[in-house]
Design a protein around this motif. Structure first.
Motif, PDB file in Angstrom:
ATOM      1  N   VAL A 247      -2.491   0.275   2.553  1.00  0.00           N
ATOM      2  CA  VAL A 247      -2.730  -1.163   2.557  1.00  0.00           C
ATOM      3  C   VAL A 247      -1.779  -1.808   3.561  1.00  0.00           C
ATOM      4  N   ASP A 248      -2.316  -2.699   4.394  1.00  0.00           N
ATOM      5  CA  ASP A 248      -1.475  -3.414   5.341  1.00  0.00           C
ATOM      6  C   ASP A 248      -0.443  -4.249   4.602  1.00  0.00           C
ATOM      7  N   ILE A 249       0.654  -4.485   5.291  1.00  0.00           N
ATOM      8  CA  ILE A 249       1.727  -5.270   4.705  1.00  0.00           C
ATOM      9  C   ILE A 249       1.226  -6.656   4.292  1.00  0.00           C
ATOM     10  N   VAL A 251      -1.540  -7.364   2.990  1.00  0.00           N
ATOM     11  CA  VAL A 251      -2.439  -7.226   1.850  1.00  0.00           C
ATOM     12  C   VAL A 251      -3.807  -7.854   2.118  1.00  0.00           C
TER      13      VAL A 251
ATOM     14  N   ASP B  31       6.624 -13.087   5.516  1.00  0.00           N
ATOM     15  CA  ASP B  31       5.326 -13.533   5.004  1.00  0.00           C
ATOM     16  C   ASP B  31       5.213 -13.221   3.524  1.00  0.00           C
ATOM     17  N   MET B  32       5.576 -11.997   3.209  1.00  0.00           N
ATOM     18  CA  MET B  32       5.460 -11.554   1.824  1.00  0.00           C
ATOM     19  C   MET B  32       6.326 -12.410   0.914  1.00  0.00           C
ATOM     20  N   LEU B 145       8.850  -2.084   2.243  1.00  0.00           N
ATOM     21  CA  LEU B 145       7.742  -3.025   2.394  1.00  0.00           C
ATOM     22  C   LEU B 145       6.490  -2.537   1.680  1.00  0.00           C
ATOM     23  N   LYS B 146       6.257  -1.229   1.786  1.00  0.00           N
ATOM     24  CA  LYS B 146       5.072  -0.665   1.127  1.00  0.00           C
ATOM     25  C   LYS B 146       5.136  -0.887  -0.376  1.00  0.00           C
ATOM     26  N   THR B 149       4.721  -4.616  -1.201  1.00  0.00           N
ATOM     27  CA  THR B 149       3.333  -5.107  -1.152  1.00  0.00           C
ATOM     28  C   THR B 149       2.529  -4.567  -2.321  1.00  0.00           C
ATOM     29  N   MET B 153       0.724  -6.782  -5.118  1.00  0.00           N
ATOM     30  CA  MET B 153      -0.717  -6.635  -5.382  1.00  0.00           C
ATOM     31  C   MET B 153      -0.985  -6.304  -6.843  1.00  0.00           C
TER      32      MET B 153
ATOM     33  N   LYS C  91      -6.743  -0.576 -12.528  1.00  0.00           N
ATOM     34  CA  LYS C  91      -7.341  -1.619 -11.696  1.00  0.00           C
ATOM     35  C   LYS C  91      -8.771  -1.900 -12.164  1.00  0.00           C
TER      36      LYS C  91
END
Ligand SMILES: Cc1cc2nc3c(=O)[nH]c(=O)nc-3n(C[C@H](O)[C@H](O)[C@H](O)COP(=O)(O)OP(=O)(O)OC[C@H]3O[C@@H](n4cnc5c(N)ncnc54)[C@H](O)[C@@H]3O)c2cc1C
Ligand code: SF4
Ligand code: SF4
Ligand code: SF4
Ligand code: SF4
Ligand code: FES
Lengths: 340, 249, 283
Positions: A247-249, A251, B31-32, B145-146, B149, B153, C91
């Motif tokens: 998944v891209d950073i 999201v 951003d996150m 970062l992974k 995120t 999510m 999920k």
């Protein structure tokens, strides 16, 4: 057979000639001790006289990391990965690696034929080269000579002053046309001798392996093996893969990718809840060897080990597939002579 | 997880190599960070379970005070993330934490020094339940970062658990054993994309051991390549003291 | 034989691209299990056999195999019964009607219905094993005259974990179904049998000459069920088993599901028991 001669000092020019026709991939040094198949930019960098590459030509058709699709998380749509024919000349390939591709071709075209692999396989011109067996090669024991030309469009046999060139197909003829090659003055020499052997004809091997299911060798190997999976990852006929999501950073999207996997790794058979169906190192080693010498050869009539020696050469624990198989053979013969 | 997850960062006796607050934050992380609320740790606050949606904790536990504090954090956090080798596997040892890594490495590999105090600093998991690990010494920003995120999510990040050798061979790196070096890749958890061997260096095992490692076989490999049994175990201990001590008892 | 002679001549296919399908209904079965009703684009028929599975995916999370729980006699939509155990299934548990999931399949070798027709059908399902067996059960119920008796043995860890309780109630009522259920641990309210699933087998009323049996449950269950069936004298040829293995591709390419020489995603998940005897790792 029309045999031509390529002198050592003209190899570079020959590579340049090939490069004018298509992209060329050939063995080149990537470290002091290692050679890898890479795209050729400099004809002088090509090495035709080498022991083995860590990864075989398989990597071009089944890349170690291979995108299957990319997805958009904002609207749940996806785009299939673009898959192009390799459309290139593979130069300096050893016979066992060509034989391995026949096996992969079988795997990816039987049952549900797979577009990704089969598309990449298109447009390849194969130029083989003979090899001098080193302390790990044993392809002779599985019926693959260092001079075996099956599957190649052209084949180079090493002689002292250069290479003897055999043109085997129309594609091969087209490849060399326009490049002056004098006729060879002597016939193909005898191939080099192997230093490693499996002491049993291929035809009987399946029977021996069937009888070796409960051999102690598996448990003995399990004591030495660290289960690192290197032997799978370097094998030219291993095709197992795992599938992962990246998944891209941000999201907002990402990719679904397949990655080489191996049956020597513990989580290969692990399912949710923690059950591992082939957890022991002994069972895993048995599965690996049986896949090469029994399970798939029963199905296809061909051994799935092509005798490249990679799994042994790259095993830090020094586990040798030849020794394992020979041990199965000798135990089998011993049992049968004592039984008589 | 609700609209804006509440995130907190905590720091124990790490080597400062991971130092979350010194992270050279990339734009993406900035951003996150807009999607989360960073909450500060306030000692006097009364216990409120679920106060933090995600707590990132670095460093290992070495004093009774640390143990009290990590219990507090656990009670207040929905998801607890151990960040860096110290938090995940326990401090490699007190000395390493206070000195430049290179110097420590040299000393560890020096012949007669036995660097491991009988009581190595504890990993977080020795005291509280850890939900997610960000491994590595230091951990990489990319991996952080992974995980970040994934958690934002609302999904459990996947932790790779096969050996470094797999990633090393996927990249077709020359094996450092061929260059006469000694490498812990065969029993070390991957996920770093074989970082060190890709730069021609050996793996020191910073990501900890793979599940069910065959240590006897690894010892044999190390000894075959010239280490004494004692040296072999010192190498394995560098990042795995806590786990290895546990296996012994 | 040359390797390429043993190869099929079908056109290469895009094997890994899912068909985005709509979740129409979501129904909580228990604390852990949920039943999903899914529709392919345009209400296209899935065209499956009982015992087959589909690969279900959620982008960014992953893909995994799940048995089709509905009977092919009920067309236009299909059902999946999914237990929450990890990444993807957690999920999936959050899905709401109208959400999309990726579907590939149906895959695998299901139940050979021709071999079951005209026979008494004995179903032995442990835990989540009832999910795929429900497809066969409803098939038999929908084509009642094509089969003999229908005998169902269902074992669950506890009565709180029983699946499809309304359907169970209907089967218990139905004079045409011989339904037996047991739980490992019963709550105080539980009035039924307590004990492992094998305790149901000795008391069954079986006509050995015309019974076919299909077994599906957790890995530990199979050996004990086999012993119990054998002591009843059921011949091996009458036994079918649905196995679980790790799967990634579902189409015989990724190698994960292999048991000795057999690919569970191709030759299984439903096996004829005599074929399993040559697979040492199977049970
Ligand atoms: C033929 C078949 C039919 C199945 N039918 C059902 C069903 O009807 N209902 C149901 O609840 N479950 C079923 N399962 C099990 C289901 O596939 C697993 O529960 C699921 O893979 C768990 O995924 P996860 O991401 O939630 O778990 P995680 O533990 O997070 O799994 C991670 C990955 O491991 C792999 N994996 C883990 N467990 C399994 C497994 N058991 N089988 C294959 N791959 C696995 C998957 O690729 C998954 O993406 C079936 C499995 C098989 C092989
Ligand atoms: S490479 Fe050697 S040590 Fe590693 S899994 Fe294979 S046999 Fe075992
Ligand atoms: S099993 Fe070993 S020797 Fe045989 S093809 Fe594979 S890597 Fe080569
Ligand atoms: S360099 Fe280390 S990690 Fe890489 S293959 Fe060799 S032993 Fe494994
Ligand atoms: S190669 Fe080894 S030491 Fe280097 S980052 Fe990876 S796990 Fe750590
Ligand atoms: S699931 Fe990939 S081969 Fe069976």
């Amino acid at each position: 057979m029309d045999l031509k001669f390529l002198a050592s000092d003209r190899v570079e020019a020959f590579v340049s000639h090939l490069m004018q026709q298509k992209t060329v991939y050939a063995p080149q040094h990537t470290g002091k001790h290692s050679v890898a198949l890479e795209k050729v930019d400099d004809p002088a960098a090509v090495i035709l006289d080498y022991g083995r590459t860590m990864q075989s030509v398989k990597k071009f058709f089944l890349p170690p990391r291979d995108e299957l699709l990319s997805f958009d998380l904002t609207d749940h749509s996806f785009t299939p990965a673009a898959v192009e024919p390799l459309d290139a000349i593979l130069l300096g390939i050893h016979s066992y690696d060509r034989a391995a591709i026949d096996r992969l071709d079988y795997n990816f075209s039987q049952g549900h034929p797979e577009k990704n692999y089969l598309t990449r396989r298109e447009g390849v011109v194969w130029v083989g080269v003979s090899f001098e067996p080193d302390e790990f090669h044993f392809s002779g024991s599985v019926g693959i000579s260092p001079h075996e030309t099956a599957g190649f469009d052209a084949f180079l046999t090493r002689v002292r002053e250069g290479y003897l060139v055999e043109v085997l197909t129309d594609a091969g003829r087209e490849l060399v046309s326009g490049f002056e090659l004098p006729p060879a003055e002597r016939p193909k020499p005898a191939p080099g001798h192997f230093h490693q052997h499996i002491f049993l004809p291929q035809a009987k091997l399946n029977e021996v392996m069937a009888a070796s299911y409960n051999n102690e060798i598996w448990a003995e190997m399990a004591e030495k093996c660290v289960g690192c999976g290197s032997c799978n990852i370097v094998c030219p006929t291993c095709y197992c893969f795992n599938v992962e999501e990246n998944v891209d950073i941000t999201v907002t999207g990402g990719t679904r990718e397949r990655i080489w996997d191996g049956c020597m790794l513990r989580e290969f058979t692990e399912v949710a809840g923690g059950e591992v169906f082939r957890g022991g190192l002994a069972e895993r080693q048995r599965h690996r060897v049986m896949r090469k010498f029994k399970y798939l050869s029963d199905k296809t009539g061909h051994p799935w080990c092509v005798g490249c020696g990679r799994c042994t050469a790259y095993c830090t624990a020094g586990i040798s597939i030849v020794s394992i198989v020979n041990r199965c053979v000798s135990d089998f013969e011993e049992r049968h002579t004592t039984a008589m | 997880m609700a609209a804006k997850p509440r995130v907190a960062f905590f720091d124990f006796t790490g080597c400062e190599g991971c130092e979350l607050n010194q992270l050279n934050f990339e734009n993406q992380l900035l951003d996150m960070l807009e999607h989360v609320d960073i909450v500060e740790w306030r000692e006097a606050m009364d216990d409120r379970p679920g106060e933090y949606d995600i707590a990132f904790v670095e460093g290992s536990l070495s004093t009774p005070d640390c143990i009290k504090r990590i219990n507090d954090i656990r009670r207040r956090a929905k998801v607890l993330v151990a960040v860096g080798a110290c938090a995940v596997q326990g401090g490699i040892n007190g000395m390493k934490n206070t000195r430049p890594i290179e110097e420590v490495r040299e000393e560890v590999y020096g012949k007669d020094k036995y660097l491991f105090p009988t009581l190595p600093a504890l990993p977080l998991s020795a005291v509280v339940k850890v939900d997610v690990n960000v491994r590595g010494c230091p951990m990489t920003q990319l991996e952080f970062l992974k995980v970040f995120t994934a958690l934002v999510m609302g999904k459990q990040p996947v932790e790779p658990n096969s050996a470094v050798c797999v990633e090393c061979k996927l990249k077709e790196n020359e094996c450092v054993y061929e260059k006469g070096m000694i490498c812990l890749g065969p029993v070390t958890r991957g996920g770093c994309d074989a970082h060190c061997p890709s730069f021609g260096q050996y793996c020191t095992g910073c990501r900890g051991l793979v599940p069910e490692p065959n240590l006897k076989a690894m010892e044999e490999i190390l000894v075959k390549h010239g280490l004494s049994v004692n040296e072999a175990w010192k190498r394995l201990h560098l990042y795995n003291s806590h786990e290895l001590e546990g296996l012994k008892s | 034989m040359k390797l390429n002679e043993s190869v099929s001549t079908q056109e290469p296919q895009d094997l890994y691209l899912p068909v985005m399908s709509e979740v129409l209904e979501v129904k909580r079965l228990t604390e852990l299990e949920t039943l999903y009703t899914v529709q392919l684009p345009g209400g296209r028929d899935l065209g499956h056999q009982p015992g087959q599975f589909v690969e279900v995916s959620v982008f960014g999370v992953g893909e995994a195999p799940f048995s089709i729980s509905s009977s092919p006699t009920r067309q236009g939509v299909f059902e999946l019964g999914i237990r929450r155990v990890g990444l993807l299934t957690e999920k999936l548990a959050e899905l709401k009607p109208g959400d999309k999931v990726g579907i590939r399949g149906p895959f695998g070798h299901g139940i050979d219905l021709e071999k079951f027709k005209g026979k008494d059908v004995l179903i032995i399902a442990g835990g989540i094993g009832l999910v795929p067996m429900r497809s066969l059960i409803n098939y038999v119920l929908d084509r009642r005259d094509e089969f003999g008796r229908l005998i169902i043995c269902y074992g669950s860890r506890s009565d709180q974990e029983l699946l499809f309780t309304d359907e169970i109630a209907a089967w218990q009522e139905d004079p045409d179904v011989d339904f037996h259920v047991t739980v490992d641990r019963g709550s105080p309210q539980w009035e039924g049998k307590v004990g492992v699933i094998t305790t149901l087998i000795p008391g069954l009323d079986l006509d050995l000459d015309r019974t076919v049996c299909c077994v599906c449950g957790p890995p530990v269950m199979y050996r004990f069920v086999l012993l119990a069936l054998k002591s009843r004298g059921l011949p091996d040829e009458a036994i079918y088993m649905s196995l679980e293995r790790r799967m990634k591709c579902g189409v015989g390419k990724c190698g994960h599901c292999q048991i000795n020489h057999s690919y569970v995603c191709q030759d299984g998940p439903v096996y004829h028991y005599p074929d399993l005897k040559s697979l040492e790792e199977a049970l």
